[in-house]
Each structure stands twice: as structure tokens, then as C-alpha cells.
Motif scaffolding. Structure first.
Motif, PDB file in Angstrom:
ATOM      1  N   UNK A 196      30.254  42.561  44.476  1.00  0.00           N
ATOM      2  CA  UNK A 196      29.280  41.936  43.574  1.00  0.00           C
ATOM      3  C   UNK A 196      27.883  42.149  44.159  1.00  0.00           C
ATOM      4  N   UNK A 197      26.997  42.776  43.385  1.00  0.00           N
ATOM      5  CA  UNK A 197      25.639  42.990  43.883  1.00  0.00           C
ATOM      6  C   UNK A 197      24.617  42.098  43.172  1.00  0.00           C
ATOM      7  N   UNK A 198      25.020  41.503  42.055  1.00  0.00           N
ATOM      8  CA  UNK A 198      24.132  40.569  41.354  1.00  0.00           C
ATOM      9  C   UNK A 198      24.968  39.783  40.355  1.00  0.00           C
ATOM     10  N   UNK A 199      24.487  38.577  40.051  1.00  0.00           N
ATOM     11  CA  UNK A 199      25.221  37.713  39.148  1.00  0.00           C
ATOM     12  C   UNK A 199      24.244  36.994  38.236  1.00  0.00           C
ATOM     13  N   UNK A 200      24.531  36.969  36.936  1.00  0.00           N
ATOM     14  CA  UNK A 200      23.698  36.220  35.996  1.00  0.00           C
ATOM     15  C   UNK A 200      24.093  34.754  36.105  1.00  0.00           C
ATOM     16  N   UNK A 201      23.099  33.882  36.293  1.00  0.00           N
ATOM     17  CA  UNK A 201      23.453  32.471  36.406  1.00  0.00           C
ATOM     18  C   UNK A 201      23.693  31.872  35.018  1.00  0.00           C
ATOM     19  N   UNK A 202      24.910  31.447  34.787  1.00  0.00           N
ATOM     20  CA  UNK A 202      25.204  30.705  33.570  1.00  0.00           C
ATOM     21  C   UNK A 202      26.475  29.903  33.788  1.00  0.00           C
ATOM     22  N   UNK A 203      26.750  28.983  32.905  1.00  0.00           N
ATOM     23  CA  UNK A 203      27.951  28.161  33.063  1.00  0.00           C
ATOM     24  C   UNK A 203      29.156  28.921  32.508  1.00  0.00           C
ATOM     25  N   UNK A 204      30.340  28.518  32.939  1.00  0.00           N
ATOM     26  CA  UNK A 204      31.565  29.130  32.447  1.00  0.00           C
ATOM     27  C   UNK A 204      32.385  29.731  33.566  1.00  0.00           C
ATOM     28  N   UNK A 205      33.227  30.692  33.212  1.00  0.00           N
ATOM     29  CA  UNK A 205      34.151  31.294  34.180  1.00  0.00           C
ATOM     30  C   UNK A 205      33.406  31.984  35.307  1.00  0.00           C
ATOM     31  N   UNK A 206      33.798  31.642  36.516  1.00  0.00           N
ATOM     32  CA  UNK A 206      33.292  32.342  37.686  1.00  0.00           C
ATOM     33  C   UNK A 206      34.419  33.281  38.133  1.00  0.00           C
ATOM     34  N   UNK A 207      34.054  34.290  38.893  1.00  0.00           N
ATOM     35  CA  UNK A 207      35.033  35.293  39.315  1.00  0.00           C
ATOM     36  C   UNK A 207      36.254  34.650  39.976  1.00  0.00           C
ATOM     37  N   UNK A 208      36.021  33.619  40.790  1.00  0.00           N
ATOM     38  CA  UNK A 208      37.122  32.941  41.506  1.00  0.00           C
ATOM     39  C   UNK A 208      38.124  32.335  40.518  1.00  0.00           C
ATOM     40  N   UNK A 209      37.610  31.865  39.371  1.00  0.00           N
ATOM     41  CA  UNK A 209      38.499  31.219  38.393  1.00  0.00           C
ATOM     42  C   UNK A 209      39.551  32.193  37.847  1.00  0.00           C
ATOM     43  N   UNK A 210      39.221  33.488  37.855  1.00  0.00           N
ATOM     44  CA  UNK A 210      40.139  34.473  37.279  1.00  0.00           C
ATOM     45  C   UNK A 210      41.428  34.576  38.082  1.00  0.00           C
ATOM     46  N   UNK A 211      41.306  34.308  39.393  1.00  0.00           N
ATOM     47  CA  UNK A 211      42.463  34.456  40.277  1.00  0.00           C
ATOM     48  C   UNK A 211      43.638  33.589  39.839  1.00  0.00           C
ATOM     49  N   UNK A 212      43.320  32.398  39.334  1.00  0.00           N
ATOM     50  CA  UNK A 212      44.436  31.527  38.961  1.00  0.00           C
ATOM     51  C   UNK A 212      44.719  31.541  37.451  1.00  0.00           C
ATOM     52  N   UNK A 213      44.119  32.495  36.770  1.00  0.00           N
ATOM     53  CA  UNK A 213      44.382  32.596  35.332  1.00  0.00           C
ATOM     54  C   UNK A 213      45.626  33.457  35.102  1.00  0.00           C
ATOM     55  N   UNK A 214      46.590  32.951  34.317  1.00  0.00           N
ATOM     56  CA  UNK A 214      47.843  33.692  34.145  1.00  0.00           C
ATOM     57  C   UNK A 214      47.657  35.120  33.596  1.00  0.00           C
ATOM     58  N   UNK A 215      46.736  35.300  32.648  1.00  0.00           N
ATOM     59  CA  UNK A 215      46.546  36.643  32.083  1.00  0.00           C
ATOM     60  C   UNK A 215      45.078  36.968  31.926  1.00  0.00           C
ATOM     61  N   UNK A 216      44.674  38.061  32.533  1.00  0.00           N
ATOM     62  CA  UNK A 216      43.325  38.567  32.298  1.00  0.00           C
ATOM     63  C   UNK A 216      43.491  39.940  31.633  1.00  0.00           C
ATOM     64  N   UNK A 217      42.914  40.068  30.455  1.00  0.00           N
ATOM     65  CA  UNK A 217      43.036  41.307  29.680  1.00  0.00           C
ATOM     66  C   UNK A 217      41.673  41.976  29.597  1.00  0.00           C
ATOM     67  N   UNK A 218      41.592  43.198  30.101  1.00  0.00           N
ATOM     68  CA  UNK A 218      40.333  43.949  30.106  1.00  0.00           C
ATOM     69  C   UNK A 218      40.353  44.956  28.968  1.00  0.00           C
ATOM     70  N   UNK A 219      39.297  44.950  28.157  1.00  0.00           N
ATOM     71  CA  UNK A 219      39.224  45.914  27.050  1.00  0.00           C
ATOM     72  C   UNK A 219      37.934  46.711  27.173  1.00  0.00           C
ATOM     73  N   UNK A 220      38.052  47.980  27.470  1.00  0.00           N
ATOM     74  CA  UNK A 220      36.867  48.823  27.625  1.00  0.00           C
ATOM     75  C   UNK A 220      37.271  50.282  27.505  1.00  0.00           C
ATOM     76  N   UNK A 221      36.502  51.033  26.743  1.00  0.00           N
ATOM     77  CA  UNK A 221      36.806  52.452  26.591  1.00  0.00           C
ATOM     78  C   UNK A 221      35.548  53.272  26.440  1.00  0.00           C
TER      79      UNK A 221
END
Ligand code: BG6
Length: 255
Positions: A196-221
Motif C-alpha cells: 500500500x503506497x497511499x490510502x483515501x481516508x473514508x469510512x467503511x471496509x479497511x483492508x484488514x476487514x477483508x481477511x475475515x470476510x468469507x468471500x471477496x469477489x474481484x471483478x476487473x478486465x
């Protein structure tokens, strides 16, 4: 032929799983840089996948972006019972209304026969405003729902493309360049190694929260996102990548 085309995509999926160390990958035909319908195909694939994992009381956190907006267009009823709850993954991070997480969450909820909660926070947010806004009962309640989401669906962008789209200050753009930022997801900017080289400050999911999330689905093409996708997968948590043929081939070439 059609069959060999499908076989070819299955081979790309296998190779992507190995290259990016991701449990599953789905590759749709085409290049979303040049054809908008390819984003909708990725969206369709994400909806089909959601149907295989959706249970009772799911909370689905979604990000913004044109890819997620295309996914919202393809959403259909997810269940007969048990209303899924859609929430924006993070507060406003500088998108046009139609591509904002709030808009996408509400559209998905309507089409999926689900419910939604929205998050209204100014962007960018100062430290003191951040500290007081998260104390607001309505914001705090939504925030708890976001943090306990069971599924996250998110886009990935090219770092400088996203920074420009968000009208980021020159100082921050320079910081991103100096630190060789390659990708952006959830308001975080990553270099080629996934740091991580920069982060936009806002409320909501932080990167750490993803670790305990059962499913993370990435959509990008899109071929232009190949480096960005590979960069996100160096460190970012994801259980499934949904991408297109052009991005897949470029990622496998090693950019
Ligand atoms: C943004 C997300 O809304 O969409 C970003 O906040 C993501 O994290 C971006 O990188 C992707 O946008 P698009 O239009 O390329 O799908």
C-alpha cells in the motif's frame, strides 16, 4: 469453434489461478477496454456465482466503478427467501453518481429483491471530521453492517487512471508516481509488489476487514488493467477473480 473457444477460456482460468494464487478465476471472452458488453458479461458471471454461495442473512458490500455498475445492470433475483442486504463498501470516493457504491448497492438490492443501507460521507475527510462522523448513530449502524458483510464485490483500477478520475491533488499524484503505484482497490493504492503506497481516508471496509470476510469477489478486465490486477493479487485478499480474455492473456504474458 465454440467448443475450442470455451476450452481455451478454461485453460486461461487454470493458468490465472496458478499465476495469481487465487482459488478460482472466471474468464469471459473479449476485451472490456473496447467493448462495454464485456463488462456486462463479467457482471453476469458474478451474479451466477453469487447464486451459488448466497444463503440466509447475507450482507453484500459493493464498491463503485463502471465495472460494478455493469454488474448491477445484470443483477437478477438472488433468492426466494432471506433478503440479501446490500451496502456500499466505503464512503464516497470521488465517483460520478451513476458509478458510486451507494447507487450500485441500491440498484442491486432492487433487482435482487434485497434491501440496502447507504452511507453519506464527504470526501475527502479530515481526521477530525472522520472521528466525529463515525460517532453519528446512523453512520455507525451502517458501518457495523458493512464491517460484518459476508461477501464483498469490488473493482480494481489502474492507479493513475483512478487518481485522475477522482481529481486527486497534484501532490498526491506525485506521491503515487514516486512510489510506483500500479493499482487501486477499495481506495487503497498499491505498487507492483502489492504494498500500500497511499490510502483515501473514508469510512467503511479497511483492508484488514477483508481477511475475515468469507468471500471477496474481484471483478476487473481489459488489457489496460492487466498490471493493476496482477499488483492487487500480490497482497490483496480475493477468493475469486472475474476477468476477461484480454486481461487474462496480458497477465499471463507477465505484462
Ligand atoms: C471505483 C472503486 O469506484 O471503481 C475503485 O472505488 C475501483 O476501487 C474502480 O478501482 C474501478 O473502476 P472501473 O470503472 O474501472 O470499473
Amino acid at each position: 469453434s465454440f467448443m475450442s473457444e470455451i476450452m481455451g477460456l478454461r485453460v486461461l482460468e487454470q493458468q490465472l489461478q496458478d499465476k495469481l494464487s487465487v482459488r478460482s478465476a472466471i474468464v469471459v471472452p473479449g476485451n472490456s477496454d473496447s467493448h462495454e458488453w464485456v463488462k456486462q458479461e463479467m457482471g453476469k458471471a458474478s451474479v451466477a456465482f453469487l447464486k451459488t454461495i448466497i444463503g440466509d442473512n447475507n450482507t453484500i458490500a459493493v464498491t463503485g466503478g463502471t465495472t460494478m455498475a455493469a454488474a448491477a445492470r445484470m443483477m437478477t433475483a438472488l433468492t426466494n427467501q432471506g433478503d440479501p442486504l446490500f451496502v456500499p463498501a466505503r464512503g464516497g470516493i470521488g465517483e460520478k453518481v451513476e458509478n458510486q457504491a451507494n447507487t450500485i448497492a441500491s440498484e442491486m438490492a432492487r433487482k435482487a429483491n434485497g434491501d440496502y443501507r447507504l452511507l453519506y460521507v464527504p470526501d475527502p475527510l479530515s481526521e477530525s471530521a472522520y472521528q466525529s462522523i463515525i460517532q453519528e448513530p446512523s453512520v455507525n449502524e451502517t458501518l457495523q453492517q458493512i464491517k460484518s458483510a459476508t461477501i464483498a464485490m469490488h473493482g480494481v483500477g489502474d492507479a493513475l487512471t483512478m487518481a485522475q478520475r477522482r481529481k486527486t491533488t497534484d501532490a498526491i499524484i506525485q506521491k503515487l508516481k514516486d512510489n510506483h503505484a500500479v493499482s487501486e482497490a477499495f481506495g487503497y493504492y498499491f505498487d507492483g509488489e502489492g504494498n500500500v503506497v497511499h490510502k483515501v481516508r473514508t469510512v467503511g471496509i479497511q483492508l484488514e476487514d477483508l481477511e475475515r470476510m468469507p468471500y471477496v469477489i474481484t471483478i476487473a478486465g481489459g488489457k489496460s488493467k492487466a498490471r493493476a490486477i496482477a499488483s492487487y493479487f500480490k497482497q490483496g485478499k480475493s477468493d475469486l477473480l472475474i476477468t476477461d480474455e484480454a486481461a487474462a492473456e496480458q497477465i499471463l504474458k507477465g505484462n
